[in-house]
Each structure stands twice: as structure tokens, then as C-alpha cells.
Design a protein around this motif. Structure first.
Motif, PDB file in Angstrom:
ATOM      1  N   LEU A 242     -44.213  28.169  12.369  1.00  0.00           N
ATOM      2  CA  LEU A 242     -44.069  29.183  12.052  1.00  0.00           C
ATOM      3  C   LEU A 242     -42.374  29.052  11.229  1.00  0.00           C
ATOM      4  CD1 LEU A 242     -42.431  31.517  13.066  1.00  0.00           C
ATOM      5  CD2 LEU A 242     -40.735  29.928  15.319  1.00  0.00           C
ATOM      6  N   ALA A 243     -41.812  28.295  10.837  1.00  0.00           N
ATOM      7  CA  ALA A 243     -40.581  27.241   9.985  1.00  0.00           C
ATOM      8  C   ALA A 243     -41.842  27.984   8.657  1.00  0.00           C
ATOM      9  CB  ALA A 243     -40.370  26.113   9.666  1.00  0.00           C
ATOM     10  N   LYS A 244     -43.166  27.357   8.460  1.00  0.00           N
ATOM     11  CA  LYS A 244     -44.444  28.035   7.304  1.00  0.00           C
ATOM     12  C   LYS A 244     -44.099  29.635   6.885  1.00  0.00           C
ATOM     13  CE  LYS A 244     -46.512  23.720   6.362  1.00  0.00           C
ATOM     14  NZ  LYS A 244     -47.645  22.572   6.202  1.00  0.00           N
ATOM     15  N   ALA A 245     -44.792  29.641   8.412  1.00  0.00           N
ATOM     16  CA  ALA A 245     -44.445  31.681   7.752  1.00  0.00           C
ATOM     17  C   ALA A 245     -43.324  31.954   7.668  1.00  0.00           C
ATOM     18  CB  ALA A 245     -45.489  31.762   9.058  1.00  0.00           C
ATOM     19  N   LEU A 246     -41.998  31.793   8.324  1.00  0.00           N
ATOM     20  CA  LEU A 246     -41.238  31.983   7.791  1.00  0.00           C
ATOM     21  C   LEU A 246     -40.504  32.487   6.781  1.00  0.00           C
ATOM     22  CD1 LEU A 246     -39.017  31.581  11.166  1.00  0.00           C
ATOM     23  CD2 LEU A 246     -39.733  34.128  11.013  1.00  0.00           C
ATOM     24  N   SER A 252     -35.868  32.117   4.925  1.00  0.00           N
ATOM     25  CA  SER A 252     -35.239  30.858   4.843  1.00  0.00           C
ATOM     26  C   SER A 252     -34.077  30.172   5.531  1.00  0.00           C
ATOM     27  CB  SER A 252     -34.729  30.599   3.092  1.00  0.00           C
ATOM     28  OG  SER A 252     -33.872  30.937   3.170  1.00  0.00           O
ATOM     29  N   GLN A 253     -33.329  31.118   5.633  1.00  0.00           N
ATOM     30  CA  GLN A 253     -31.917  30.795   6.670  1.00  0.00           C
ATOM     31  C   GLN A 253     -33.202  30.070   8.243  1.00  0.00           C
ATOM     32  OE1 GLN A 253     -29.032  29.447   5.995  1.00  0.00           O
ATOM     33  NE2 GLN A 253     -29.656  28.882   8.042  1.00  0.00           N
ATOM     34  N   GLN A 254     -33.712  31.120   8.659  1.00  0.00           N
ATOM     35  CA  GLN A 254     -34.186  31.204   9.784  1.00  0.00           C
ATOM     36  C   GLN A 254     -35.967  29.235   9.808  1.00  0.00           C
ATOM     37  OE1 GLN A 254     -33.652  32.240  12.613  1.00  0.00           O
ATOM     38  NE2 GLN A 254     -34.951  30.654  13.663  1.00  0.00           N
ATOM     39  N   ALA A 255     -36.150  29.868   8.780  1.00  0.00           N
ATOM     40  CA  ALA A 255     -37.491  28.731   8.401  1.00  0.00           C
ATOM     41  C   ALA A 255     -36.160  27.005   8.627  1.00  0.00           C
ATOM     42  CB  ALA A 255     -37.366  28.869   6.832  1.00  0.00           C
ATOM     43  N   VAL A 256     -35.599  27.296   7.729  1.00  0.00           N
ATOM     44  CA  VAL A 256     -34.948  25.575   7.905  1.00  0.00           C
ATOM     45  C   VAL A 256     -34.572  25.481   9.541  1.00  0.00           C
ATOM     46  CG1 VAL A 256     -32.473  24.731   7.051  1.00  0.00           C
ATOM     47  CG2 VAL A 256     -34.593  25.837   4.986  1.00  0.00           C
ATOM     48  N   GLU A 257     -34.147  26.418  10.092  1.00  0.00           N
ATOM     49  CA  GLU A 257     -33.484  26.414  11.041  1.00  0.00           C
ATOM     50  C   GLU A 257     -34.841  25.823  11.925  1.00  0.00           C
ATOM     51  OE1 GLU A 257     -30.284  26.530  13.328  1.00  0.00           O
ATOM     52  OE2 GLU A 257     -29.753  27.821  11.171  1.00  0.00           O
ATOM     53  N   GLU A 258     -35.690  26.064  12.186  1.00  0.00           N
ATOM     54  CA  GLU A 258     -37.113  25.805  12.457  1.00  0.00           C
ATOM     55  C   GLU A 258     -37.165  24.051  12.423  1.00  0.00           C
ATOM     56  OE1 GLU A 258     -37.981  27.383  14.944  1.00  0.00           O
ATOM     57  OE2 GLU A 258     -37.546  29.232  14.911  1.00  0.00           O
ATOM     58  N   LEU A 263     -36.273  17.828  13.571  1.00  0.00           N
ATOM     59  CA  LEU A 263     -35.531  16.772  13.565  1.00  0.00           C
ATOM     60  C   LEU A 263     -34.650  16.241  15.164  1.00  0.00           C
ATOM     61  CD1 LEU A 263     -35.113  17.813   9.968  1.00  0.00           C
ATOM     62  CD2 LEU A 263     -36.676  16.016  11.205  1.00  0.00           C
ATOM     63  N   THR A 264     -33.621  18.044  15.648  1.00  0.00           N
ATOM     64  CA  THR A 264     -32.683  17.095  16.360  1.00  0.00           C
ATOM     65  C   THR A 264     -33.372  16.903  17.839  1.00  0.00           C
ATOM     66  OG1 THR A 264     -31.423  19.588  15.418  1.00  0.00           O
ATOM     67  CG2 THR A 264     -31.127  18.158  17.727  1.00  0.00           C
ATOM     68  N   TYR A 265     -34.511  16.812  18.252  1.00  0.00           N
ATOM     69  CA  TYR A 265     -35.411  17.509  19.135  1.00  0.00           C
ATOM     70  C   TYR A 265     -35.458  15.492  18.631  1.00  0.00           C
ATOM     71  CZ  TYR A 265     -35.687  20.936  21.336  1.00  0.00           C
ATOM     72  OH  TYR A 265     -35.019  22.017  22.963  1.00  0.00           O
ATOM     73  N   ARG A 275     -38.744  16.593   8.045  1.00  0.00           N
ATOM     74  CA  ARG A 275     -37.863  16.617   7.156  1.00  0.00           C
ATOM     75  C   ARG A 275     -38.535  16.934   5.807  1.00  0.00           C
ATOM     76  NH1 ARG A 275     -36.882  12.019   4.013  1.00  0.00           N
ATOM     77  NH2 ARG A 275     -34.924  11.632   2.962  1.00  0.00           N
ATOM     78  N   THR A 276     -40.042  16.422   5.391  1.00  0.00           N
ATOM     79  CA  THR A 276     -40.375  16.120   4.264  1.00  0.00           C
ATOM     80  C   THR A 276     -40.500  18.029   3.792  1.00  0.00           C
ATOM     81  OG1 THR A 276     -41.904  14.423   4.272  1.00  0.00           O
ATOM     82  CG2 THR A 276     -42.751  15.796   3.054  1.00  0.00           C
ATOM     83  N   GLU A 277     -41.129  18.459   5.037  1.00  0.00           N
ATOM     84  CA  GLU A 277     -41.353  20.033   4.814  1.00  0.00           C
ATOM     85  C   GLU A 277     -40.096  20.257   4.613  1.00  0.00           C
ATOM     86  OE1 GLU A 277     -43.823  22.728   4.167  1.00  0.00           O
ATOM     87  OE2 GLU A 277     -43.752  20.965   4.882  1.00  0.00           O
ATOM     88  N   LEU A 278     -38.999  20.451   5.343  1.00  0.00           N
ATOM     89  CA  LEU A 278     -37.849  20.441   5.461  1.00  0.00           C
ATOM     90  C   LEU A 278     -37.222  20.686   3.142  1.00  0.00           C
ATOM     91  CD1 LEU A 278     -34.761  21.841   5.829  1.00  0.00           C
ATOM     92  CD2 LEU A 278     -34.117  20.355   6.434  1.00  0.00           C
TER      93      LEU A 278
END
Length: 305
Positions: A242-246, A252-258, A263-265, A275-278
Motif C-alpha cells: 500500500l505504501a508503495k502504491a500511494l 507521499s505523506q500517506q505513503a510515509v505514514e504507512e 516500524l512502530t509495530y 526502514r529501507t523503503e522509507l
């Protein structure tokens, strides 16, 4: 002297002003005035709570600036709270308004002006604005930051009509079309970048953005992914997709949130794949992007939890 129309503005019409001017402190002066004035003129309104003419001028000035459709920025400085700035700029009377262009005060006035006098002042100031590609590029990049891609593309097109190989102009077109999800046009403008610029950091970031957009287009139906995550919020594989698709759609903001959610979990999930994708997202957006700045702060917090 203030005319009847000015008092009407003061009493009624100004209630619909889109946004209030931003208060500036000694800490934010460099960013909000000096740096901001590189892309558009910044008007600094020096005032104090005990100053009656200041209270009368403020809504008139705000209205006049708003009518110029983002030609100017307006900020305020309370001289009682920020005496250092007032002293450095030799502010001796209130209200005082200074106009900054390219980091320098270029004009200003002291005292209460009528609405028409304010309009005349802004018209004179317009003639001092450097109508260079640099100013347009700055405005276009601001639009991209706000996800206003249509307006941004119009600005970058104007730049490229004068300078067809302007790197920032071409980069803006690529980012604008990526934001709209039009990968074909984005790649088309990328191919127009001269080969001599391929090692430029900006071009490398664009290449990374295109690669991420291509990956994101393979995500499939986003509504199904979101529904799946509602049923199983810990499905990190789905959330990564989902992050990649967003990100591919310019969100970008919503993608980073995902990714931050993953990372929080579980920060270590799959050898820190989130983290690598971020970091890939941050590289594509560039270090000065507001999303990157916020993500960097939050990532550093998670590292030490």
C-alpha cells in the motif's frame, strides 16, 4: 485618512480572509523571512498589542495581500515579544511594514495606510520582483509541496518555454506528473534531461522516484488492500504494498505514514525492510522536502524506543 470602504473592509469583508499571517520569532526569522523571500517577496508587519493603528492596519494589509493571489507572503512580528529583531532592523515607530526580496529589505512604510494606498504600495513592489526563472521555479516547487500539481505544471511549463533544458524545470515536470500518477509523461520529461546532468543528485532522485512509481503500479486494487488491512492491521506485507502504491500516486505523506506504522509495530520486520523503503522514499523526495524532514524526526524517535 481611512475612507468608508476601508472601514467596511475592516468590519466585514475581512472575515473571509483565507489564512492568518504567520507570527515570526527570532528562531524562525531566517526561514520564514530571509529564505522565504528568495522565492517570493515577504511583507513583515511589525506591531504591538497596545498599538491601535496596528490593529487597524492588520486586516487591511492582510486583505490587500490575499487579493494578490500568492504573489506575496505576509508575516507578523510582535516587537514586545521579539525586541531583538526590531532593534536589528531599527524599527522606531509602529506600525511598520518592511518588504523583503531575495533576503534584503527593499521597501516599506510606517503608519496607517488606507486600503487603496496599500494596493498602490503592493503594485509598486511588484515592479521590483525579479521575474526570473528562479522565482518561478521556487513558486512551482512550493505548489508541488502542497500537492497542487496542476498549478505547478503550468509554472514549470512557463519556465521551459524560455529555457527548454532548465534542470529544475524538467525535474518539476517529472515530479508533477508523478504526483498525478501519469508515469508515461513523467518518464517522457525525464528523457529530456541532458546526459551531462545524469550524475546530478536531483536527477538521481528523479530516477529513484520513477523506479518507485513503477513498483507501485504493480500493487493492484488499493481498496482491496485497505479492506484487508482493516481486518488484519498487522499484515505488514500488505501495508508495504500500500505504501508503495500511494507513493506512486504522489501521496507521499500517506505513503510515509504507512511505513512508519510498520516500524512502530515492528522496527526489525524483515531486516528493517520498512526502514529501507522509507529511506528510498526520502531519497526520491530530496532532503529539503517537508515530508522528509518530518519523517526523519519521527524515524530517529523510533530508533531509540
Amino acid at each position: 485618512m481611512m475612507k468608508d470602504e476601508d472601514m467596511q473592509i475592516f468590519g466585514h469583508a475581512l472575515q473571509e480572509t483565507p489564512a492568518s499571517p504567520k507570527p515570526v520569532t527570532l528562531e524562525s526569522f531566517q526561514k520564514e523571512v530571509m529564505e522565504a523571500s528568495l522565492s517570493r517577496p515577504v511583507l513583515v508587519d511589525f506591531w504591538a498589542s497596545w498599538c491601535a493603528p496596528c490593529r487597524q492596519l492588520a486586516p487591511l494589509l492582510e486583505k490587500a495581500v490575499n487579493e494578490e493571489q500568492e504573489t506575496f507572503s505576509l508575516v507578523t512580528i510582535n516587537v514586545d515579544e521579539e525586541p531583538e529583531i526590531a532593534q536589528q532592523l531599527r524599527i522606531q515607530s509602529l506600525p511598520t511594514v518592511l518588504a523583503f526580496v531575495k533576503g534584503q529589505p527593499v521597501d516599506g512604510f510606517t503608519g496607517l495606510l488606507s486600503f487603496q494606498e496599500l494596493k498602490a504600495f503592493l503594485a509598486k513592489l511588484k515592479d521590483m520582483i525579479p521575474h526570473s526563472s528562479e522565482a518561478l521555479l521556487g513558486k512551482g516547487e512550493e505548489k508541488l509541496e502542497k500537492n497542487e500539481s496542476t498549478e505547478a505544471l503550468q509554472i514549470f511549463t512557463e519556465v521551459l518555454m524560455k529555457e527548454p533544458q532548465n534542470l529544475r524545470g524538467l525535474a518539476g515536470m517529472v515530479r508533477g506528473y508523478l504526483q498525478q500518477g501519469d508515469l508515461v509523461k513523467a518518464k517522457g520529461y525525464y528523457t529530456l534531461i541532458p546526459s551531462s546532468e545524469q550524475e546530478h543528485e536531483l536527477v538521481k532522485a528523479l530516477k529513484k522516484s520513477i523506479e518507485l512509481a513503477e513498483q507501485g503500479q504493480q500493487a493492484g486494487d488499493l481498496s482491496e488492500i485497505c479492506q484487508s488491512l482493516e481486518q488484519d492491521p498487522l499484515n505488514h506485507d500488505k501495508r508495504l504494498v500500500l505504501a508503495k502504491a500511494l507513493f506512486a500516486q504522489g501521496q507521499s505523506q500517506q505513503a510515509v505514514e504507512e511505513l512508519l506504522t510498520i516500524l512502530t509495530y515492528d522496527f526489525q520486520w524483515k531486516d528493517q525492510q520498512a526502514r529501507t523503503e522509507l529511506l528510498n522514499f526520502m531519497e526520491a523526495l530530496g532532503p529539503s522536502h517537508s515530508v522528509v524532514i518530518n519523517a526523519r524526526k519521527r524515524l530517529s524517535t523510533l530508533v531509540f524506543i
